[in-house]
Motif scaffolding. Sequence first.
Motif, PDB file in Angstrom:
ATOM      1  N   THR A 196      66.096 127.592 -23.097  1.00 53.24           N
ATOM      2  CA  THR A 196      65.607 126.603 -24.063  1.00 53.24           C
ATOM      3  C   THR A 196      65.486 125.247 -23.365  1.00 53.24           C
ATOM      4  O   THR A 196      65.945 125.078 -22.239  1.00 53.24           O
ATOM      5  CB  THR A 196      66.588 126.474 -25.252  1.00 53.24           C
ATOM      6  OG1 THR A 196      67.896 126.176 -24.746  1.00 53.24           O
ATOM      7  CG2 THR A 196      66.649 127.756 -26.060  1.00 53.24           C
ATOM      8  N   LYS A 197      64.879 124.305 -24.071  1.00 54.20           N
ATOM      9  CA  LYS A 197      64.709 122.971 -23.479  1.00 54.20           C
ATOM     10  C   LYS A 197      65.488 121.984 -24.350  1.00 54.20           C
ATOM     11  O   LYS A 197      65.262 121.914 -25.571  1.00 54.20           O
ATOM     12  CB  LYS A 197      63.210 122.636 -23.479  1.00 54.20           C
ATOM     13  CG  LYS A 197      62.835 121.406 -22.679  1.00 54.20           C
ATOM     14  CD  LYS A 197      61.301 121.289 -22.617  1.00 54.20           C
ATOM     15  CE  LYS A 197      60.825 120.129 -21.763  1.00 54.20           C
ATOM     16  NZ  LYS A 197      61.389 118.840 -22.016  1.00 54.20           N
ATOM     17  N   ILE A 198      66.435 121.266 -23.743  1.00 52.47           N
ATOM     18  CA  ILE A 198      67.253 120.324 -24.516  1.00 52.47           C
ATOM     19  C   ILE A 198      67.180 118.950 -23.872  1.00 52.47           C
ATOM     20  O   ILE A 198      67.515 118.790 -22.698  1.00 52.47           O
ATOM     21  CB  ILE A 198      68.724 120.795 -24.591  1.00 52.47           C
ATOM     22  CG1 ILE A 198      68.795 122.174 -25.244  1.00 52.47           C
ATOM     23  CG2 ILE A 198      69.565 119.793 -25.393  1.00 52.47           C
ATOM     24  CD1 ILE A 198      70.143 122.850 -25.137  1.00 52.47           C
ATOM     25  N   GLU A 199      66.730 117.987 -24.643  1.00 53.53           N
ATOM     26  CA  GLU A 199      66.664 116.631 -24.119  1.00 53.53           C
ATOM     27  C   GLU A 199      67.837 115.840 -24.679  1.00 53.53           C
ATOM     28  O   GLU A 199      68.043 115.782 -25.893  1.00 53.53           O
ATOM     29  CB  GLU A 199      65.341 115.990 -24.547  1.00 53.53           C
ATOM     30  CG  GLU A 199      65.070 114.683 -23.819  1.00 53.53           C
ATOM     31  CD  GLU A 199      63.886 113.939 -24.429  1.00 53.53           C
ATOM     32  OE1 GLU A 199      63.957 112.697 -24.475  1.00 53.53           O
ATOM     33  OE2 GLU A 199      62.925 114.602 -24.865  1.00 53.53           O
ATOM     34  N   ASN A 200      68.637 115.255 -23.785  1.00 57.81           N
ATOM     35  CA  ASN A 200      69.819 114.502 -24.216  1.00 57.81           C
ATOM     36  C   ASN A 200      69.606 113.018 -23.944  1.00 57.81           C
ATOM     37  O   ASN A 200      69.319 112.630 -22.821  1.00 57.81           O
ATOM     38  CB  ASN A 200      71.045 115.021 -23.444  1.00 57.81           C
ATOM     39  CG  ASN A 200      72.318 114.304 -23.843  1.00 57.81           C
ATOM     40  OD1 ASN A 200      72.473 113.888 -24.995  1.00 57.81           O
ATOM     41  ND2 ASN A 200      73.231 114.139 -22.903  1.00 57.81           N
ATOM     42  N   SER A 201      69.730 112.196 -24.985  1.00 56.23           N
ATOM     43  CA  SER A 201      69.593 110.740 -24.800  1.00 56.23           C
ATOM     44  C   SER A 201      70.910 110.065 -25.140  1.00 56.23           C
ATOM     45  O   SER A 201      71.633 110.497 -26.034  1.00 56.23           O
ATOM     46  CB  SER A 201      68.523 110.170 -25.732  1.00 56.23           C
ATOM     47  OG  SER A 201      67.418 111.022 -25.804  1.00 56.23           O
ATOM     48  N   LEU A 202      71.208 108.975 -24.435  1.00 51.87           N
ATOM     49  CA  LEU A 202      72.444 108.224 -24.696  1.00 51.87           C
ATOM     50  C   LEU A 202      72.184 107.128 -25.728  1.00 51.87           C
ATOM     51  O   LEU A 202      71.141 106.505 -25.723  1.00 51.87           O
ATOM     52  CB  LEU A 202      72.953 107.570 -23.407  1.00 51.87           C
ATOM     53  CG  LEU A 202      73.509 108.499 -22.330  1.00 51.87           C
ATOM     54  CD1 LEU A 202      73.915 107.694 -21.105  1.00 51.87           C
ATOM     55  CD2 LEU A 202      74.714 109.279 -22.843  1.00 51.87           C
TER      56      LEU A 202
END
Length: 478
Positions: free
Chosen positions: A89-95
Amino acid sequence: MSMENNPVWSRRGFLGMGVGVLGAAGLAACGGNSESPTRVQAEVPQELVDAAAAMKGSAMGMLSQKLYSTAANEALDSSIKKFADTTGTKIENSLVQADAGDVVAKIDAEVKGGVARDLAFMTDSRFVAQFQALGDLEDVTDVVTALTARYGEPCAEAKNFCVFDGRWFAIPYHFIGIGSFLRKDWMQDKGISPKDIYSWEELRDLCLEISDPTKRRFGWGMTVNRSGDGNGMIEALINAYGGSIAANDGRKVTFDSPETVQAVTFLGDIYTNPKYKPMLPPGIASWTDTSNNENWLAGILGYTRNQFSVYADSRTKKNPVHANTHVFSDCIGPATDNPLLLGQSQGFVVFKGAKNPALAKLLAQYLVSAPALLGVAKEAPGLVMPAWEKVWDADPFFTSGDPAFPMLRKITELKLPLNTKNGLAFPQKASAGQQAVGSAYVLTDMMQQVVQGTAPAQAVTAAHAKMVQIFNQQGLRQ
């Protein structure tokens, strides 16, 4: 932890929905990898991979509350990447910087506009009630029920701040150590032995005694400028004196009381009385959230009260301050015999309208577990600790990796509520009004007025009026 005494759940185990919850495979996998957490991630357990099979090729977005340690943020990214790679899967993590003040309004606008991330973690006692009151959160009772069957009880305070009308709206992720820190070498120089509990008055006097501006030693390392730490300290002190923002039900503002005025008078005196000037570091009046961390690590403060980020940083960077740190939980006041320190935890929330809630829930189950948590915890020791009973026992690092950890575990397992002599019970019922008062920095602004010469009683009355306004805006009519 061996495979034998920790049987893997059946793959259908999660409420018959075919969503596996992290089991023994994950716990067992942490053994060989613990030394290089950011480079070698434990395998994602097969039952989670199976549960995510139907989601292969899908994407989701995550919002992470920024930790003070860059290496800890990177370790979390690495766990998320491991999960994404393994599940296809594709997971984008932002702070996100939680102390920006407008974080709730911004995320609420994203949820209402249908563009919010699927999953986020937020400090439970500061944010969850606000999002829940805005109708922004999905019910996650199913995940918490499954995790409880696997990992035993979550930390005590989470049951107060994540539960509304008997349903869970946040999944306990990791416990955040909060503590008070004193320089034991400075105390030794003055022949003072460290204690486990101080009254606020004793602490103030001790800070003055260990100060020596000619040696760049400033005892008192807390600001009342706008900051999460300033807010936390002011509220803790007021509570110890028997005052509180709201009644125990979290619905009615009760701030303006003789107890609150007494606490504010005491605290204001520290910043205005020439007697205490030698213990105040230069520039303290304009400190922001990271200033006490930086000054503590620079070795010029005798006392500060903070999340365990300062302790973690001094340890991971081999700063000599670490060996000279005396950790104690918090101070007591006239209304308390024991510190009212509950700690707090980060909780995973799934936003309404999430595009991929099922994947978000699986990722949360991986991240709470020992293998995924270990890498982050080693980069932020004491700041990032297990939120679940059996995760504490899943790796020796959590139980004995540092002398401060047993104290932190005790806090997670406290019998709550903690009571004051005048009938306050902490934690009080989670309240959107109270959390919004924190986000609006009403307490720090009130103390600023006192520092500038406003009489404490007058400043308290004005702050009370502001709080009434905020509670009304949150739908809690006063």
